[in-house]
Design an enzyme around this catalytic site. Sequence first.
Site, PDB file in Angstrom:
ATOM      1  N   PHE A   1       0.880  -1.210  -0.022  1.00  0.00           N
ATOM      2  CA  PHE A   1       0.009   0.059   0.082  1.00  0.00           C
ATOM      3  C   PHE A   1       0.900   1.394   0.083  1.00  0.00           C
ATOM      4  O   PHE A   1       0.678   2.404   0.715  1.00  0.00           O
ATOM      5  CB  PHE A   1      -0.864   0.046   1.077  1.00  0.00           C
ATOM      6  CG  PHE A   1      -2.046  -1.022   0.987  1.00  0.00           C
ATOM      7  CD1 PHE A   1      -2.441  -1.537  -0.092  1.00  0.00           C
ATOM      8  CD2 PHE A   1      -3.108  -1.063   2.049  1.00  0.00           C
ATOM      9  CE1 PHE A   1      -3.415  -2.539  -0.076  1.00  0.00           C
ATOM     10  CE2 PHE A   1      -4.032  -1.708   2.090  1.00  0.00           C
ATOM     11  CZ  PHE A   1      -4.376  -2.721   0.947  1.00  0.00           C
TER      12      PHE A   1
ATOM     13  N   SER B   1      -5.247  -7.703   1.223  1.00  0.00           N
ATOM     14  CA  SER B   1      -3.916  -7.613   0.763  1.00  0.00           C
ATOM     15  C   SER B   1      -3.122  -8.545   1.208  1.00  0.00           C
ATOM     16  O   SER B   1      -3.002  -8.483   2.671  1.00  0.00           O
ATOM     17  CB  SER B   1      -3.554  -6.246   0.797  1.00  0.00           C
ATOM     18  OG  SER B   1      -1.934  -5.994   0.385  1.00  0.00           O
TER      19      SER B   1
END
Length: 446
Positions: free
Chosen positions: A191, A263
Amino acid sequence: MAGIAFRFMKRSSKLISNSRLYSSTSAAAAAKPNISPSSRMERLLAGTVIGLVGGAYVSTIDEATFRKYKYMCCCGWLFTASKLANPVFALLDPEVAHRLAISAAARGLIPKEKRADQPILRLEVWGRKFSNPIGLSAGFDKNAEAIDGLLGLGFGFVEVGSVTPLPQEGNPKPRMFRLREQGAIINRCGFNGEGINAASKRLGAYYEFKQGGKAGPGVVGVNIGKNKTTEDAASDYAHGVHALGQYADYLVRCWTRVINVSSPNTPGLRQLQGRKQLKDLVEKVQAARDKMQWSKEGPPPLLVKIAPDLSRQDLEDIAAVALDLHLDGLIISNTTISRPEVVQMNPVSEESGGLSGKPLFSLSNGVLKDMYILTKGKIPLVGCGGVSSGEDAYKKIRAGATLVQIYSAFAYGGPSLIPQIKDELAHCLERDGFKSIYDAVGADCR
């Protein structure tokens, strides 16, 4: 012929100087960007690559043909010409190539699709009209820098992000790895991004641009994530809704909001997928959304993106939560932490991170079918993972997807892949006697 190439290069230069940048800090700055030295270098490199490729291609076309197809100069032949850039980008570090691709898209140095999509591809989901079901998944335009350019390629929708509340560097480099022979990518970016403030300002600039009638059609999605050090994930997701919700109000006809709980590169995310944890999370985010003021069309839809590495019990829990809370949709799936047999002989497969691309197709498709059955076809599903052709997209739709996203195949194939996938998908539908996308959704699960 040299004259034609020169005119193309001159046109490219004009595109650069008049580029529509969304990396500015305000709508006004977007109109007159202040370019940093590093951005100038990106501009130069992107312009050189795209300009030389385009110029070389145009130089092979006679003047009469060039004039005949002037209207299509940014469509068919330029999409074809873009293939010549792929070997150049393949020589670069994956993250450098990615950065240059974003730079080129933000500056209008990529093809512009002027041809209308075939009617059979059109559909409406969540009250939003899609000219086609093929979208670009989150992870490509992390900071909302190139929305107009990417939609201009002919995508039906583009999902930006993941956007976290605070800027973060992500994991140490190198963190992106190509498995070219397998058509796959491993990433552990974590991220990395500039945060909500930067993304919201660019989205605001894009909204003003669109309101002025200068942007093309297309649905824009925003994928909101949590910061690596945040313990209360729900607070980060709620922050994302509050900070970006104003644009959903403005663009209520062409928005989706995505919650990323899958994720493999952010600690703790996959633990959020249990029934209680996921239910608590979704309820808090829905509450944050419902407290805001919306137009008469109501709030934007909320979707949850899930991982492919789930047990049957995990899938049943997610389906139960989705049905119980009337979730607007699910994206299936994110990258996998597994290593299918087809990639195990590649030494790069030993790198940690999420695997995307062709080897993910069967795994994600299996999860897609299961979720379509478990949700009884009542919740729109977005199929993602390993799509590299129109036939692949068609299989996703038959497995239960209403919309389809691509990523790795786009990184390898470039702009020319989009019209190819759409044409192939339309052919598949017509070949099997379907009159629309809706007719084919879940055909293999009936």
